[in-house]
Design an enzyme around this catalytic site. Structure first.
Site, PDB file in Angstrom:
ATOM      1  N   LYS A  41      -6.233   7.385  12.371  1.00 54.65           N
ATOM      2  CA  LYS A  41      -6.650   7.959  11.095  1.00 54.65           C
ATOM      3  C   LYS A  41      -7.089   9.418  11.214  1.00 54.65           C
ATOM      4  CE  LYS A  41      -7.778   3.487   9.241  1.00 54.65           C
ATOM      5  NZ  LYS A  41      -8.767   2.587   8.621  1.00 54.65           N
ATOM      6  N   LYS A  80      -3.910   1.349  14.930  1.00 54.78           N
ATOM      7  CA  LYS A  80      -3.904   2.270  13.791  1.00 54.78           C
ATOM      8  C   LYS A  80      -4.573   3.598  14.171  1.00 54.78           C
ATOM      9  CE  LYS A  80      -6.315  -0.617  11.167  1.00 54.78           C
ATOM     10  NZ  LYS A  80      -7.267  -1.262  10.234  1.00 54.78           N
ATOM     11  N   CYS A 107      -8.144 -10.702   0.924  1.00 51.31           N
ATOM     12  CA  CYS A 107      -8.159 -10.306   2.335  1.00 51.31           C
ATOM     13  C   CYS A 107      -8.260 -11.518   3.256  1.00 51.31           C
ATOM     14  CB  CYS A 107      -9.328  -9.358   2.608  1.00 51.31           C
ATOM     15  SG  CYS A 107      -9.380  -8.883   4.343  1.00 51.31           S
ATOM     16  N   ARG A 118      -2.169   6.722   9.724  1.00 49.61           N
ATOM     17  CA  ARG A 118      -2.301   6.190   8.353  1.00 49.61           C
ATOM     18  C   ARG A 118      -2.449   7.329   7.346  1.00 49.61           C
ATOM     19  NH1 ARG A 118      -3.915   0.864   8.238  1.00 49.61           N
ATOM     20  NH2 ARG A 118      -3.110  -0.263  10.042  1.00 49.61           N
ATOM     21  N   CYS A 124     -15.350  -3.222  -0.282  1.00 50.27           N
ATOM     22  CA  CYS A 124     -13.963  -3.538   0.088  1.00 50.27           C
ATOM     23  C   CYS A 124     -13.465  -4.709  -0.766  1.00 50.27           C
ATOM     24  CB  CYS A 124     -13.888  -3.881   1.564  1.00 50.27           C
ATOM     25  SG  CYS A 124     -14.549  -5.529   1.913  1.00 50.27           S
ATOM     26  N   ARG A 179       0.856  -1.200   0.000  1.00 48.01           N
ATOM     27  CA  ARG A 179       0.000   0.000   0.000  1.00 48.01           C
ATOM     28  C   ARG A 179       0.885   1.240   0.000  1.00 48.01           C
ATOM     29  NH1 ARG A 179      -3.968   0.021   4.976  1.00 48.01           N
ATOM     30  NH2 ARG A 179      -5.132  -1.566   3.821  1.00 48.01           N
ATOM     31  N   CYS A 183     -16.622  -8.364   5.903  1.00 44.70           N
ATOM     32  CA  CYS A 183     -16.540  -8.674   7.341  1.00 44.70           C
ATOM     33  C   CYS A 183     -16.893  -7.400   8.102  1.00 44.70           C
ATOM     34  CB  CYS A 183     -15.156  -9.210   7.711  1.00 44.70           C
ATOM     35  SG  CYS A 183     -13.951  -7.947   8.094  1.00 44.70           S
ATOM     36  N   CYS A 206     -14.096  -1.620   6.246  1.00 47.19           N
ATOM     37  CA  CYS A 206     -13.142  -0.921   5.363  1.00 47.19           C
ATOM     38  C   CYS A 206     -13.803  -0.057   4.297  1.00 47.19           C
ATOM     39  CB  CYS A 206     -12.208  -1.925   4.706  1.00 47.19           C
ATOM     40  SG  CYS A 206     -11.216  -2.827   5.899  1.00 47.19           S
TER      41      CYS A 206
HETATM   42 FE1  SRM Z   1      -9.245  -1.787   6.270  1.00 52.50          FE
HETATM   43  C1  SRM Z   1      -7.861  -4.406   7.826  1.00 52.50           C
HETATM   44  C2  SRM Z   1      -8.432  -3.092   3.335  1.00 52.50           C
HETATM   45  C3  SRM Z   1      -9.897   1.194   4.879  1.00 52.50           C
HETATM   46  C4  SRM Z   1     -10.987  -0.833   9.068  1.00 52.50           C
HETATM   47  N1  SRM Z   1      -8.242  -3.455   5.739  1.00 52.50           N
HETATM   48  C5  SRM Z   1      -7.713  -4.405   6.560  1.00 52.50           C
HETATM   49  C6  SRM Z   1      -6.882  -5.413   5.757  1.00 52.50           C
HETATM   50  C7  SRM Z   1      -5.472  -4.897   5.677  1.00 52.50           C
HETATM   51  C8  SRM Z   1      -6.953  -6.864   6.228  1.00 52.50           C
HETATM   52  C9  SRM Z   1      -5.896  -7.349   7.183  1.00 52.50           C
HETATM   53  O1  SRM Z   1      -5.625  -6.699   8.204  1.00 52.50           O
HETATM   54  O2  SRM Z   1      -5.364  -8.423   6.919  1.00 52.50           O
HETATM   55  C10 SRM Z   1      -7.588  -5.277   4.376  1.00 52.50           C
HETATM   56  C11 SRM Z   1      -6.766  -5.656   3.144  1.00 52.50           C
HETATM   57  C12 SRM Z   1      -7.669  -6.221   2.069  1.00 52.50           C
HETATM   58  C13 SRM Z   1      -7.017  -6.420   0.781  1.00 52.50           C
HETATM   59  O3  SRM Z   1      -6.956  -7.592   0.326  1.00 52.50           O
HETATM   60  O4  SRM Z   1      -6.570  -5.471   0.160  1.00 52.50           O
HETATM   61  C14 SRM Z   1      -8.098  -3.854   4.462  1.00 52.50           C
HETATM   62  N2  SRM Z   1      -9.045  -1.071   4.483  1.00 52.50           N
HETATM   63  C15 SRM Z   1      -8.802  -1.782   3.369  1.00 52.50           C
HETATM   64  C16 SRM Z   1      -9.004  -0.945   2.118  1.00 52.50           C
HETATM   65  C17 SRM Z   1      -8.067  -1.303   0.974  1.00 52.50           C
HETATM   66  C18 SRM Z   1     -10.481  -1.099   1.700  1.00 52.50           C
HETATM   67  C19 SRM Z   1     -10.893  -0.476   0.403  1.00 52.50           C
HETATM   68  O5  SRM Z   1     -11.897  -0.954  -0.110  1.00 52.50           O
HETATM   69  O6  SRM Z   1     -10.310   0.476  -0.072  1.00 52.50           O
HETATM   70  C20 SRM Z   1      -8.795   0.461   2.716  1.00 52.50           C
HETATM   71  C21 SRM Z   1      -7.366   0.898   2.734  1.00 52.50           C
HETATM   72  C22 SRM Z   1      -7.229   2.299   3.233  1.00 52.50           C
HETATM   73  C23 SRM Z   1      -5.856   2.885   3.135  1.00 52.50           C
HETATM   74  O7  SRM Z   1      -5.440   3.243   2.041  1.00 52.50           O
HETATM   75  O8  SRM Z   1      -5.210   3.037   4.175  1.00 52.50           O
HETATM   76  C24 SRM Z   1      -9.267   0.212   4.141  1.00 52.50           C
HETATM   77  N3  SRM Z   1     -10.184  -0.105   6.927  1.00 52.50           N
HETATM   78  C25 SRM Z   1     -10.458   0.961   6.127  1.00 52.50           C
HETATM   79  C26 SRM Z   1     -11.443   1.802   6.753  1.00 52.50           C
HETATM   80  C27 SRM Z   1     -12.092   3.041   6.146  1.00 52.50           C
HETATM   81  C28 SRM Z   1     -11.323   4.298   6.430  1.00 52.50           C
HETATM   82  O9  SRM Z   1     -10.248   4.297   7.013  1.00 52.50           O
HETATM   83  O10 SRM Z   1     -11.843   5.347   6.044  1.00 52.50           O
HETATM   84  C29 SRM Z   1     -11.763   1.207   7.962  1.00 52.50           C
HETATM   85  C30 SRM Z   1     -12.845   1.689   8.956  1.00 52.50           C
HETATM   86  C31 SRM Z   1     -12.460   2.908   9.686  1.00 52.50           C
HETATM   87  C32 SRM Z   1     -11.678   2.576  10.911  1.00 52.50           C
HETATM   88  O11 SRM Z   1     -10.469   2.370  10.811  1.00 52.50           O
HETATM   89  O12 SRM Z   1     -12.285   2.471  11.971  1.00 52.50           O
HETATM   90  C33 SRM Z   1     -10.952   0.013   8.065  1.00 52.50           C
HETATM   91  N4  SRM Z   1      -9.338  -2.502   8.206  1.00 52.50           N
HETATM   92  C34 SRM Z   1     -10.168  -2.018   9.185  1.00 52.50           C
HETATM   93  C35 SRM Z   1     -10.077  -2.867  10.329  1.00 52.50           C
HETATM   94  C36 SRM Z   1     -10.841  -2.678  11.663  1.00 52.50           C
HETATM   95  C37 SRM Z   1     -10.134  -1.755  12.568  1.00 52.50           C
HETATM   96  C38 SRM Z   1     -10.788  -1.649  13.915  1.00 52.50           C
HETATM   97  O13 SRM Z   1     -10.756  -0.593  14.500  1.00 52.50           O
HETATM   98  O14 SRM Z   1     -11.316  -2.645  14.400  1.00 52.50           O
HETATM   99  C39 SRM Z   1      -9.183  -3.912   9.988  1.00 52.50           C
HETATM  100  C40 SRM Z   1      -8.739  -5.087  10.873  1.00 52.50           C
HETATM  101  C41 SRM Z   1      -7.714  -4.688  11.881  1.00 52.50           C
HETATM  102  O15 SRM Z   1      -7.174  -3.593  11.883  1.00 52.50           O
HETATM  103  O16 SRM Z   1      -7.466  -5.540  12.737  1.00 52.50           O
HETATM  104  C42 SRM Z   1      -8.754  -3.658   8.644  1.00 52.50           C
HETATM  105 FE1  SF4 Z   2     -11.116  -7.454   4.563  1.00 55.43          FE
HETATM  106 FE2  SF4 Z   2     -13.112  -7.052   6.231  1.00 55.43          FE
HETATM  107 FE3  SF4 Z   2     -11.685  -4.987   5.391  1.00 55.43          FE
HETATM  108 FE4  SF4 Z   2     -13.290  -6.195   3.715  1.00 55.43          FE
HETATM  109  S1  SF4 Z   2     -13.909  -5.099   5.584  1.00 55.43           S
HETATM  110  S2  SF4 Z   2     -11.166  -5.643   3.311  1.00 55.43           S
HETATM  111  S3  SF4 Z   2     -13.193  -8.286   4.377  1.00 55.43           S
HETATM  112  S4  SF4 Z   2     -10.938  -6.621   6.639  1.00 55.43           S
END
Ligand code: SRM
Ligand code: SF4
Length: 547
Positions: free
Chosen positions: A203, A201, A428, A139, A422, A70, A467, A471
């Site tokens: 944000k 993390k 993922c 981030r 997502c 990323r 899930c 995201c």
């Molecule tokens: Fe996310 C984890 C993809 C924005 C909340 N996110 C992941 C992972 C890295 C899975 C992992 O940990 O193994 C995913 C990779 C999937 C893949 O195959 O690419 C993933 N997140 C994404 C992206 C690519 C989704 C998308 O459709 O674009 C976004 C990348 C953003 C970036 O460039 O940095 C992405 N993730 C978000 C957002 C939205 C936002 O930030 O505006 C959220 C919700 C907001 C927040 O953070 O509360 C988000 N991602 C999570 C979480 C849950 C965090 C939590 O507080 O519980 C995880 C899991 C974790 O961190 O344990 C996670």
């Molecule tokens: Fe993976 Fe869940 Fe984030 Fe979708 S919402 S990219 S399934 S961690």
């Protein structure tokens, strides 16, 4: 993978080095769990192809390992050279696609371990980086996607870069490991993060009052410029937003940020740093599920938080400036930048840039990057803005897109262009269900049912995730599908169109095979019961939920 203590790992990692170098020198296709956790701070995730996981296991083969890398792109703005670097990486070392993320960044999937260093070097040669794109640090900082090149918008972009730089880890490990930098002579201090970085993390999002193009309230810190006569008076700060939750774990929940106070422009960096330090010192380090700053704000309250911030800065914040109305603009199609040039906001379904037989988006964007003196912005709704197009090039750029089979943004329905999903399967590791791969057909089903209910081309902000981690920000949509298991989804309704009210669960578990029935019921009722101009989010909030 075995569970490890991430706090201990960070502490003993020698400034985020750990065993990365030795593990990248061996022949194995993957790394250990410890190294995997540390690699996040360097901007990558270890993944495997889940489509073939079972088949490989039954053949006694290990998983088909690869890495997702990323980039870190504050505000999402990139040059053509940076665009072309990513295009090259995806073709030479990745899975031939690029993924625009919901945080205005790029991801490339499918990179084999032996190619990771080349990828990181290529990104850095284009003057971008992957450092702290992931990990327990700040981030990618996101910024309003308003394409107009006003002084205010440019100042907000500059602020994003400043905050991103200010909060970048100071460890030289990244440069040593990936860019062949000189080894540090002595341990480098992390003045803001300390030895164990943040509990989780973090944000930050930046916009101006009224413009919620980036879901500002879902961030740990939302920074909202307050304007008077097109001048920035200062910033409202909102804290404690975040969306992740875990199914069947009630202590976890999505949350919108609360108002903290108003800060003058000259103090913004100090206050942001102080907020980060309060989370550093008081955030939960025992349980990573409860470690996001939203839980600290929820349990201690905003007044407590405000006092802790003041202990660092030495001053109290002023009262928040009321902001009466928020909108969720899409900024698709042509916008006059007001500097003599134009931006074309191009809808990219679920952020996936790729070539298919009659739809060659990737080739089109590459040709535009090569042939026109433009720049790009990756948006928080997974779209791309082609910026700085000269008046004389407008029709040529349009023709180029059309020649590649790329439909203009207005050739899609309102609900499709307002949808995001997502990645989920197959990359993922946390996905419980499909998301990106099924969303296009689900949107078609929604559009069909809206039309049958007498609401053709009606806009419902619809989002899907594989899930509950959130995201694609499902909980700040109007209608959302959150993966549970197999083909079953939690159905969410009742969020506001402008992202200022969260959804609630309408159906606990609903199979996608019965979505047609669900949509028919919902939209027929909506069409007959809605008051004039009522949005789906508002109607479903008042009619379907036990509030
Ligand atoms: Fe996310 C984890 C993809 C924005 C909340 N996110 C992941 C992972 C890295 C899975 C992992 O940990 O193994 C995913 C990779 C999937 C893949 O195959 O690419 C993933 N997140 C994404 C992206 C690519 C989704 C998308 O459709 O674009 C976004 C990348 C953003 C970036 O460039 O940095 C992405 N993730 C978000 C957002 C939205 C936002 O930030 O505006 C959220 C919700 C907001 C927040 O953070 O509360 C988000 N991602 C999570 C979480 C849950 C965090 C939590 O507080 O519980 C995880 C899991 C974790 O961190 O344990 C996670
Ligand atoms: Fe993976 Fe869940 Fe984030 Fe979708 S919402 S990219 S399934 S961690």
């Amino acid at each position: 993978m075995a569970k490890i203590n991430v706090e201990e790992l960070k502490l003993n990692s020698d400034g985020l080095r750990g065993e990365i170098v030795s593990e990248f020198s061996n022949e194995k296709p993957n790394v250990t769990e410890e190294t995997y956790q540390l690699l996040k701070f360097h901007g990558m995730y270890q993944q495997d192809d889940r489509d073939i996981r079972k088949q490989r296991s039954s053949q006694g083969l290990e998983r088909a390992w690869s890495f997702m890398i990323r980039s870190r792109v504050p505000g999402g703005i990139i040059t053509p050279t940076q665009y072309l670097a990513h295009d090259k990486i995806s073709d030479q070392w990745g899975n031939h696609t690029l993924r625009i993320t919901t945080r205005e960044a790029f991801q490339v999937h499918g990179i084999l371990k032996g190619n990771v260093k080349s990828v990181i070097q290529t990104i850095n040669q284009s003057l971008l980086s992957t450092i702290s794109a992931c990990g327990d640090v700040n981030r990618n900082v996101i910024v309003t996607t308003d394409p107009v090149k006003s002084e205010v918008n440019q100042k907000l972009q500059a602020l994003a870069v400043k905050i991103a730089d200010h909060l970048t880890p100071k460890s030289t490990a990244y440069h040593e490991i990936w860019l062949d930098g000189e080894p540090a002579q002595k341990a480098v201090e992390e003045p803001i993060y300390g030895k164990t970085y943040l509990p989780r993390k973090f944000k930050i999002a930046i916009t101006k009052a009224g413009d919620n193009s980036i879901d500002v309230f879902t961030n740990d810190i939302g920074i909202v410029a307050i304007l008077s006569n097109d001048q920035i008076l200062g910033y409202n700060l909102y804290i404690g937003g975040g969306l992740g939750k875990t199914h069947n774990m009630e202590e976890t929940f999505p949350r919108l940020a609360d108002p903290l106070g108003f800060v003058k422009e000259e103090n913004i960096i100090d206050v942001v740093e102080a907020i980060v330090k309060v989370q550093r010192d008081h955030g939960n380090r025992e349980n990573r599920k409860l470690a996001r700053m939203k839980y600290l704000v929820e349990s201690k309250g905003v007044d407590w938080f405000h006092d802790r911030v003041a202990e660092f800065t030495g001053f109290k914040l002023d009262s928040i400036v009321p902001v009466s109305e928020w909108i969720y603009p899409k900024f698709l199609g042509w916008t006059n930048q007001l500097d003599g040039k134009w931006t074309y906001g191009l809808f990219v379904e679920n952020g996936r840039i790729l070539d298919k037989e009659h739809f060659r988006l990737k080739s089109a964007l590459k040709a535009i990057a090569v042939n026109y003196n433009v720049s790009f912005r990756l948006t928080a709704t997974q779209d791309i803005q082609i910026r700085d197009i000269q008046e004389r090039d407008k029709s040529a750029v349009s023709e180029l897109l059309a020649d590649h089979g790329v439909g203009f943004s207005d050739s899609h329905t309102e609900t499709r262009t307002a949808s995001i999903a997502c990645p989920a399967l197959p990359t993922c590791g946390l996905a419980l269900t499909e998301s990106e791969r099924v969303m296009p057909d689900i949107i078609s089903l929604i559009d069909k049912n809206l039309a049958e209910a007498g609401l053709p081309n009606f806009q419902i902000v619809t989002r899907m995730t594989g899930c509950p981690n959130g995201c694609a920000r499902p909980y700040s949509a109007e209608l959302a599908f959150v993966g549970k298991s197999g083909i079953n989804y939690e159905i969410h309704v009742g969020g506001s169109h402008n992202g200022t009210r969260l959804t609630q669960i309408y159906q606990d578990s609903w199979p996608s095979s019965r979505f047609d029935e669900l949509f028919k019921d919902l939209f027929t009722r909506f069409a007959s019961e809605r008051s004039e101009n009522e949005t789906f989010g508002d109607w479903s909030y008042r009619s379907l939920l036990n509030r």
